[in-house]
Write a protein that holds these residues in place. Structure first.
Motif, PDB file in Angstrom:
ATOM      1  N   ASP A  11      -5.357  -2.787  -7.407  1.00  0.00           N
ATOM      2  CA  ASP A  11      -4.694  -4.060  -7.698  1.00  0.00           C
ATOM      3  C   ASP A  11      -3.169  -3.921  -7.745  1.00  0.00           C
ATOM      4  O   ASP A  11      -2.441  -4.793  -7.279  1.00  0.00           O
ATOM      5  N   ASP A  12      -2.706  -2.827  -8.350  1.00  0.00           N
ATOM      6  CA  ASP A  12      -1.259  -2.642  -8.494  1.00  0.00           C
ATOM      7  C   ASP A  12      -1.009  -1.155  -8.767  1.00  0.00           C
ATOM      8  O   ASP A  12      -1.127  -0.694  -9.905  1.00  0.00           O
ATOM      9  N   TYR A  13      -0.651  -0.408  -7.739  1.00  0.00           N
ATOM     10  CA  TYR A  13      -0.457   1.034  -7.878  1.00  0.00           C
ATOM     11  C   TYR A  13       0.674   1.369  -8.849  1.00  0.00           C
ATOM     12  O   TYR A  13       0.590   2.326  -9.627  1.00  0.00           O
ATOM     13  N   LYS A  14       1.755   0.587  -8.808  1.00  0.00           N
ATOM     14  CA  LYS A  14       2.895   0.852  -9.684  1.00  0.00           C
ATOM     15  C   LYS A  14       2.509   0.673 -11.148  1.00  0.00           C
ATOM     16  O   LYS A  14       2.845   1.498 -12.006  1.00  0.00           O
ATOM     17  N   TYR A  15       1.791  -0.417 -11.435  1.00  0.00           N
ATOM     18  CA  TYR A  15       1.356  -0.666 -12.811  1.00  0.00           C
ATOM     19  C   TYR A  15       0.428   0.462 -13.275  1.00  0.00           C
ATOM     20  O   TYR A  15       0.558   0.973 -14.390  1.00  0.00           O
ATOM     21  N   HIS A  61     -10.439  -8.235 -12.412  1.00  0.00           N
ATOM     22  CA  HIS A  61      -9.781  -8.861 -11.271  1.00  0.00           C
ATOM     23  C   HIS A  61     -10.603 -10.047 -10.801  1.00  0.00           C
ATOM     24  O   HIS A  61     -11.774 -10.178 -11.141  1.00  0.00           O
TER      25      HIS A  61
END
Length: 360
Positions: A108-112, A75
């Motif tokens: 950074d991106d929980y869904k990913y 990141h």
């Protein structure tokens, strides 16, 4: 799924994670000259050294029948966040159709992150996934605890003797399946190492070096010229800025890492904003090592690593302000072991002479 991953530090941990989730795991090869040369040949010229090493590992793994390669992301401005995509293109251009699965931090991106875990968990239930993560985290903590003891005791004992204990411990950790087994093995080897603690001199006679830098070259001994063993062989205790436990706690668990945030804040004095990689953290660790009474800092900087280039640019100011010697070593495919040894020896001699003058 038949899968593998980059070789970095305690590979046992990564193998156990995927193995306990039911995957067929192929252990990656340890980086050597052949692998490094292969990575250099097929990597962009501007790429940082860790990228080139991982490229070589992937290409060597293409000799195996692998469904997927699993790696971590990145990141911030650090180019590590692009590794996965560039490696996909390199492999595709060479005719390999292997999937690369990039695990990014859930912050950074929980869904990913959820979608990636959904793919990696296979037929395991979510309860099983959480059990495996807890087991692997306990394994990581246990291995780091034993290794920290090794990094102290090797400074005052025969390297071969202490290394054998560490190698034997890793072999036993390799076979674990439960948290109870992890605790038993950890206690067994902590007890073995405790027998050597009488060799540790009085506090005023101890020398301590903090090792900071980009995570790959700090954790992977095969590409940093076994820097910790070299420091130990001259009678200096070693502590790294980064252990795998810290990385997991900071990136995988949403409510942990407050101690690491304190370290990062110490680095803001010299690097005010987040520039990716571990630049700000490393400066904070350097200050923290000074506050803990360490005698010097070894800064490992992979060639082509932009965040660590920024770190290096402020090291002189940090060294002068906090009166702590810093040795920066640039690591790439041209780094010669003899050159590293000569620089390290001269640096440590300077520290000893300085300390003896202060005592007198």
């Amino acid at each position: 799924m038949r899968l593998s991953f980059p070789y970095m530090g305690p590979t046992i941990v990564y193998k156990k994670l995927f193995e306990l989730l039911g995957h067929d795991v192929v252990m990656p090869p340890r980086p050597d000259k052949e692998i490094i040369d292969l990575g250099v040949k097929y990597s962009p010229e501007f790429a940082c050294f860790p990228f080139k090493v991982i490229t070589g590992i992937y290409l060597k793994l293409m000799e195996e029948d692998i469904d997927a390669l699993v790696t971590s992301g990145g990141h911030g401005p650090c180019r590590a966040g692009y590794y996965g995509e560039v490696h996909k293109k390199i492999l595709k251009d060479l005719g390999y159709d292997t999937e690369i699965i990039v695990i990014d931090s859930p912050h950074d991106d929980y869904k990913y992150f959820y979608n990636v875990m959904q793919k990696l968990k296979g037929d395991s239930s979510w309860i099983r996934v959480f059990q495996v993560i807890k087991t692997v985290y306990e394994l990581t903590k246990a291995m780091d605890e034993v290794e920290k003891k090794v990094e102290v005791l090797r400074a005052y004992n025969n390297n071969g003797t202490i290394n054998k204990i560490w190698i034997d411990a890793q072999k036993e950790f390799y076979k674990i399946k439960t948290i109870r087994e992890i605790k038993n093995i950890k206690n067994k080897y902590i007890k073995k190492l405790k027998k050597f603690e009488d060799s540790i001199p009085a506090e005023s006679e101890r020398f301590k070096i903090g090792v900071i830098g980009e995570i790959y070259v700090v954790l992977e001994q095969s590409i940093n010229n076994q820097i910790e063993e070299k420091l130990n062989s001259f009678g200096f205790e070693v502590e790294r800025s980064q252990y795998l436990t810290d990385w997991i706690r900071e990136n995988a668990f949403p409510f942990f890492g407050k101690d690491l945030e304190k370290i990062k804040n110490k680095g803001k004095e010299f690097i005010e904003i987040e520039i990716g990689g571990h630049a700000q953290d490393n400066i904070g660790h350097a200050v923290d090592f000074k506050e803990k009474g360490f005698d010097g800092i070894v800064h490992l900087k992979p060639f082509g690593c932009l965040p660590e280039l920024v770190s290096q640019s402020v090291m002189d100011d940090l060294s002068k302000k906090y009166e702590i010697p810093v040795l920066t070593i640039s690591i790439d495919e041209q780094t010669a072991d003899a050159n590293v040894l000569t620089r390290v020896e001269a640096f440590l001699d300077m520290i000893k002479e300085k300390k003896y003058r202060e005592v007198m």
